[in-house]
Write a protein that holds these residues in place. Structure first.
Motif, PDB file in Angstrom:
ATOM      1  N   UNK A 159       0.786  -1.233   0.000  1.00 19.22           N
ATOM      2  CA  UNK A 159       0.000   0.000   0.000  1.00 19.22           C
ATOM      3  C   UNK A 159       0.821   1.287   0.000  1.00 19.22           C
ATOM      4  N   UNK A 160       1.972   1.299   0.664  1.00 16.58           N
ATOM      5  CA  UNK A 160       2.772   2.523   0.703  1.00 16.58           C
ATOM      6  C   UNK A 160       3.435   2.815  -0.640  1.00 16.58           C
ATOM      7  N   UNK A 161       3.905   1.761  -1.299  1.00 14.82           N
ATOM      8  CA  UNK A 161       4.482   1.954  -2.637  1.00 14.82           C
ATOM      9  C   UNK A 161       3.373   2.328  -3.614  1.00 14.82           C
ATOM     10  N   UNK A 162       2.211   1.702  -3.461  1.00 10.71           N
ATOM     11  CA  UNK A 162       1.077   2.022  -4.329  1.00 10.71           C
ATOM     12  C   UNK A 162       0.628   3.473  -4.131  1.00 10.71           C
ATOM     13  N   UNK A 163       0.754   3.989  -2.902  1.00 12.23           N
ATOM     14  CA  UNK A 163       0.407   5.390  -2.631  1.00 12.23           C
ATOM     15  C   UNK A 163       1.352   6.335  -3.377  1.00 12.23           C
ATOM     16  N   UNK A 164       2.646   5.981  -3.403  1.00 10.25           N
ATOM     17  CA  UNK A 164       3.595   6.783  -4.180  1.00 10.25           C
ATOM     18  C   UNK A 164       3.208   6.795  -5.654  1.00 10.25           C
ATOM     19  N   UNK A 165       2.711   5.658  -6.116  1.00 12.03           N
ATOM     20  CA  UNK A 165       2.374   5.527  -7.534  1.00 12.03           C
ATOM     21  C   UNK A 165       1.159   6.351  -7.937  1.00 12.03           C
ATOM     22  N   UNK A 166       0.274   6.651  -6.974  1.00 13.63           N
ATOM     23  CA  UNK A 166      -0.938   7.395  -7.333  1.00 13.63           C
ATOM     24  C   UNK A 166      -0.629   8.792  -7.849  1.00 13.63           C
ATOM     25  N   UNK A 167       0.447   9.406  -7.339  1.00 17.54           N
ATOM     26  CA  UNK A 167       0.861  10.689  -7.903  1.00 17.54           C
ATOM     27  C   UNK A 167       2.321  10.637  -8.336  1.00 17.54           C
ATOM     28  N   UNK A 168       2.701   9.460  -8.808  1.00 18.49           N
ATOM     29  CA  UNK A 168       4.045   9.261  -9.343  1.00 18.49           C
ATOM     30  C   UNK A 168       3.990   8.553 -10.678  1.00 18.49           C
ATOM     31  N   UNK A 169       5.145   8.082 -11.127  1.00 21.73           N
ATOM     32  CA  UNK A 169       5.246   7.372 -12.399  1.00 21.73           C
ATOM     33  C   UNK A 169       5.706   5.936 -12.113  1.00 21.73           C
ATOM     34  N   UNK A 170       4.998   4.970 -12.658  1.00 21.76           N
ATOM     35  CA  UNK A 170       5.381   3.565 -12.540  1.00 21.76           C
ATOM     36  C   UNK A 170       6.129   3.168 -13.810  1.00 21.76           C
ATOM     37  N   UNK A 171       7.360   2.705 -13.627  1.00 23.29           N
ATOM     38  CA  UNK A 171       8.179   2.261 -14.761  1.00 23.29           C
ATOM     39  C   UNK A 171       8.045   0.742 -14.873  1.00 23.29           C
ATOM     40  N   UNK A 172       7.351   0.294 -15.902  1.00 28.76           N
ATOM     41  CA  UNK A 172       7.110  -1.133 -16.071  1.00 28.76           C
ATOM     42  C   UNK A 172       8.303  -1.888 -16.641  1.00 28.76           C
ATOM     43  N   UNK A 173       9.314  -1.151 -17.101  1.00 28.54           N
ATOM     44  CA  UNK A 173      10.499  -1.815 -17.655  1.00 28.54           C
ATOM     45  C   UNK A 173      11.766  -1.172 -17.100  1.00 28.54           C
ATOM     46  N   UNK A 174      12.039  -1.454 -15.836  1.00 29.82           N
ATOM     47  CA  UNK A 174      13.259  -0.988 -15.184  1.00 29.82           C
ATOM     48  C   UNK A 174      14.151  -2.200 -14.915  1.00 29.82           C
ATOM     49  N   UNK A 175      15.457  -2.036 -15.139  1.00 30.82           N
ATOM     50  CA  UNK A 175      16.375  -3.177 -15.079  1.00 30.82           C
ATOM     51  C   UNK A 175      17.650  -2.813 -14.315  1.00 30.82           C
ATOM     52  N   UNK A 176      18.164  -3.800 -13.584  1.00 28.09           N
ATOM     53  CA  UNK A 176      19.358  -3.571 -12.769  1.00 28.09           C
ATOM     54  C   UNK A 176      20.657  -3.841 -13.520  1.00 28.09           C
ATOM     55  N   UNK A 177      20.574  -4.231 -14.807  1.00 24.01           N
ATOM     56  CA  UNK A 177      21.739  -4.575 -15.641  1.00 24.01           C
ATOM     57  C   UNK A 177      22.426  -5.869 -15.219  1.00 24.01           C
ATOM     58  N   UNK A 178      22.527  -6.085 -13.929  1.00 20.79           N
ATOM     59  CA  UNK A 178      23.210  -7.267 -13.422  1.00 20.79           C
ATOM     60  C   UNK A 178      22.472  -7.751 -12.172  1.00 20.79           C
ATOM     61  N   UNK A 179      22.519  -9.058 -11.853  1.00 18.21           N
ATOM     62  CA  UNK A 179      21.570  -9.606 -10.883  1.00 18.21           C
ATOM     63  C   UNK A 179      22.082  -9.827  -9.463  1.00 18.21           C
ATOM     64  N   UNK A 180      23.060  -9.022  -9.022  1.00 24.04           N
ATOM     65  CA  UNK A 180      23.557  -9.203  -7.651  1.00 24.04           C
ATOM     66  C   UNK A 180      24.057  -7.867  -7.120  1.00 24.04           C
ATOM     67  N   UNK A 181      24.038  -7.711  -5.796  1.00 20.19           N
ATOM     68  CA  UNK A 181      24.164  -6.389  -5.185  1.00 20.19           C
ATOM     69  C   UNK A 181      25.457  -5.642  -5.506  1.00 20.19           C
ATOM     70  N   UNK A 182      26.631  -6.217  -5.262  1.00 16.08           N
ATOM     71  CA  UNK A 182      27.864  -5.439  -5.442  1.00 16.08           C
ATOM     72  C   UNK A 182      28.034  -4.981  -6.884  1.00 16.08           C
ATOM     73  N   UNK A 183      27.714  -5.851  -7.832  1.00 18.49           N
ATOM     74  CA  UNK A 183      27.834  -5.485  -9.247  1.00 18.49           C
ATOM     75  C   UNK A 183      26.769  -4.463  -9.636  1.00 18.49           C
TER      76      UNK A 183
END
Length: 621
Positions: free
Chosen positions: A58-82
């Motif tokens: 619900x809190x993230x959804x609240x941000x989305x009500x007056x924000x922008x939801x990016x349906x295609x966001x990517x981390x480039x690599x799948x682990x934290x340090x990288x």
């Protein structure tokens, strides 16, 4: 008589005071920027992004009500340090050598380039990080005003704009390192109604694991809500641009550490206050299909803050001044990479363009389920491999433990878990060729330094990796070409492989060996040449790679060559690569039997913690 010089001085003073006043006012009006980061969760675990597998936040959804939801966001690599190194450097890891998890030795940024918060700090921003860094780069002193568990925007000067990062570890992989006794503990989420990814066995344990993680996601959402409440309490909510995102994908088996969509496709919501709506080309309360990646996040923050973007980074802003909706709508590509997850090596690259994803497995014999100690602390991993060994999985669920295709093409809108490889189908020939060319162009232009083994880079390139890459760009291009022989018919490249196997260049031979192993039994007629390499090559890892080919094809037992190479080695990172091949030979279909005598291993090698992880596993068999 009027003193003209005095009047000129007075005029200049007034102009200067006006400029200073404007600059000061403008500084105060610059947006505050806050990143709220949850660890180890892909977009699949939020109902906001995935109705079937996600939970309400619900809190993230609240941000989305007056924000922008990016349906295609990517981390480039799948682990934290990288992933975090990609974020802070705003550049691709294979170019900087920041893409191994975790670097066995830290590297410097290119000359003239800094971690991006340093540019904010220099222009008056108060920069804070609470509190995880985990970069593969040398630590710089000019990045954060405070980076600690106590870091807060509340310690800044009155009226000073700030950039604050708040990390939430509640959803980290370690939260699923529970025991069999813990399975008895009830979950808030309904276990019976849990939808399980089709690549996983549909068992009670996986239902419990999903439910437990849903609980953690909702706990994380509550913690995010607390940060937002603090901003409101301080009267800063309407002056602050808020990013919420996951630091990479995960965390159930087969996601974190793998550049599947579940490993790199992250949730991203950006809330932009009304007063800064001109900085977003997308209206509040809407969604965008534009592709954005971690490499772009730093450039985007600088652009939002009105700070000049340095030329030496790879990222491109997706919000801020001079970014139009037309520009944003054209963004439809992302590039992903992985090489080493802790002690496990596997070089994989991918390009996604629109709904199609091209994956290049440079070492396809390194199956995904190869032992990775930290991953296998999860009971789900343990059950998954046990069921595979006992033939209790279907074909899709078994793919994780079997050799991969050299290249793959997926329609990820229809096949989000990447189980149906379209690469061999005639109707996708043009798409395959286009994305293959796209990836090869990226690798050569970067250039991708992973065409040298990690231990060699540590010893020869880590003082200035980017400069080393530029100096050896032609060599890297040639190694890439040799590696890509594996994409062609063996009969057409046999003579080229033989030429490369007999090359005077060490890494020509290295990649010819890997390409030969990628062909498997089709390349068995190269066995005499490769057997000679296994006995005589001047480079230890080439002997091991040759033995690896002989073992995979059943041409010869690899145990003695590999064991002797391990005992001879005097370099920890090099020994780690050798051990990867040993574990593969032990756990592959042919199950070669190793008996490693730790007392024969050089003490320098035993100083490398990742080596000890491999030995711990081998000695437990």
């Amino acid at each position: 008589m009027i003193n003209l010089k005095f009047l000129q001085f007075k005029s200049l003073l007034v102009i200067g005071l006006v400029f200073f006043s404007f600059k000061k006012t403008n500084s105060q009006e610059r947006p505050n920027i806050v990143w709220i980061v949850s660890e180890d969760n892909s977009k699949h675990y939020l109902k906001l992004f995935d109705e079937k597998y996600g939970v309400e936040t619900p809190n993230i959804e609240a941000l989305a009500t007056d924000g922008v939801v990016f349906d295609h966001a990517f981390s480039n690599t799948p682990v934290c340090s990288a992933a975090r190194s990609t974020l802070i450097a705003s550049s691709y890891g294979p170019r900087l050598v920041t893409h191994y998890h975790r670097n066995l030795k830290q590297v410097p940024l290119p000359n003239g380039v800094e971690m991006f918060p340093a540019y904010l700090k220099r222009t008056g921003y108060y920069t804070t990080n609470n509190s995880k860094e985990d970069y593969n780069l040398f630590k710089a002193d000019n990045v954060w005003d405070d980076s600690s568990k106590k870091a807060t925007w509340r310690d800044r000067k009155k009226g000073q704009p700030f950039f604050h990062v708040f990390n939430i570890g509640t959803t980290h992989e370690s939260r699923l390192h529970f025991t069999q006794d813990d399975v008895k503990v009830p979950t808030k989420a309904n276990q019976a109604s849990m939808a399980i990814f089709p690549v996983h066995p549909q068992t009670d344990l996986f239902r419990y694991t999903n439910a437990r993680y849903h609980d953690k996601m909702q706990e994380m959402d509550g913690q995010l809500g607390e940060v937002v409440a603090q901003l409101k309490e301080d009267g800063l909510y309407e002056n602050t641009i808020i990013f919420y995102y996951g630091d990479h994908g995960g965390v159930l088996p087969g996601s974190k550490g793998y550049i599947k969509e579940t490993g790199v496709h992250v949730p991203l919501v950006v809330r932009i206050p009304e007063k800064y709506k001109n900085l977003s080309p997308v209206a509040a309360g809407t969604r965008t299909n534009a592709f954005v990646s971690f490499v772009d996040f730093g450039a985007t923050v600088l652009n939002l803050a009105g700070v000049e973007i340095p030329k030496g980074i790879d990222g491109q802003p997706f919000l801020g001044k001079n970014i139009s909706k037309k520009q944003l709508d054209k963004r439809d590509e992302t590039f992903s990479y992985t090489n080493r997850m802790d002690e496990k090596y596997d070089m994989v690259r991918a390009v996604r363009k629109g709904k199609y994803k091209y994956v290049r497995n440079y070492e396809p014999f390194n199956f995904d389920g190869l032992m990775n100690n930290y991953r296998y602390k999860q009971l789900g991993y343990q059950q998954w491999i046990e069921m595979y060994k006992n033939n209790k999985l279907n074909a899709v669920q078994s793919q994780f433990f079997e050799p991969k295709a050299v290249e793959a093409l997926y329609n990820v809108e229809e096949d989000p878990f990447e189980t149906n490889n379209l690469a061999g189908k005639l109707e996708y020939k043009n798409t395959l060729k286009s994305l293959r060319c796209n990836l090869n162009k990226r690798i050569k232009s970067m250039p991708d330094l992973s065409f040298y083994p990690e231990f060699y880079l540590i010893n020869n390139a880590f003082n200035n990796p980017v400069a080393y890459g530029q100096l050896h760009k032609k060599d890297i291009s040639r190694y890439s070409k040799i590696a890509n022989y594996a994409l062609l018919d063996f009969d057409k490249v046999k003579s080229k492989l033989e030429k490369s196997l007999n090359s005077q260049d060490t890494w020509d031979r290295y990649w010819a060996l890997i390409a030969s192993s990628s062909f498997g039994a089709k390349a068995k007629e190269l066995a005499p040449t490769i057997k000679n390499i296994s006995n005589t090559d001047s480079e230890l890892v080439n002997r091991v790679r040759a033995a690896e080919f002989l073992g995979l094809t059943g041409s010869a037992n690899p145990v003695s060559v590999m064991t002797e190479a391990l005992y001879t080695c005097k370099d920890g990172p090099q020994a780690l690569l050798i051990l990867n091949s040993i574990v593969l030979m032990q756990d592959c279909e042919k199950h070669y039997n190793f008996n490693i005598n730790e007392s024969k291993i050089n003490k320098i090698v035993l100083d490398e913690p990742q080596v000890l992880r491999r030995l711990l596993y081998l000695n437990s068999k």
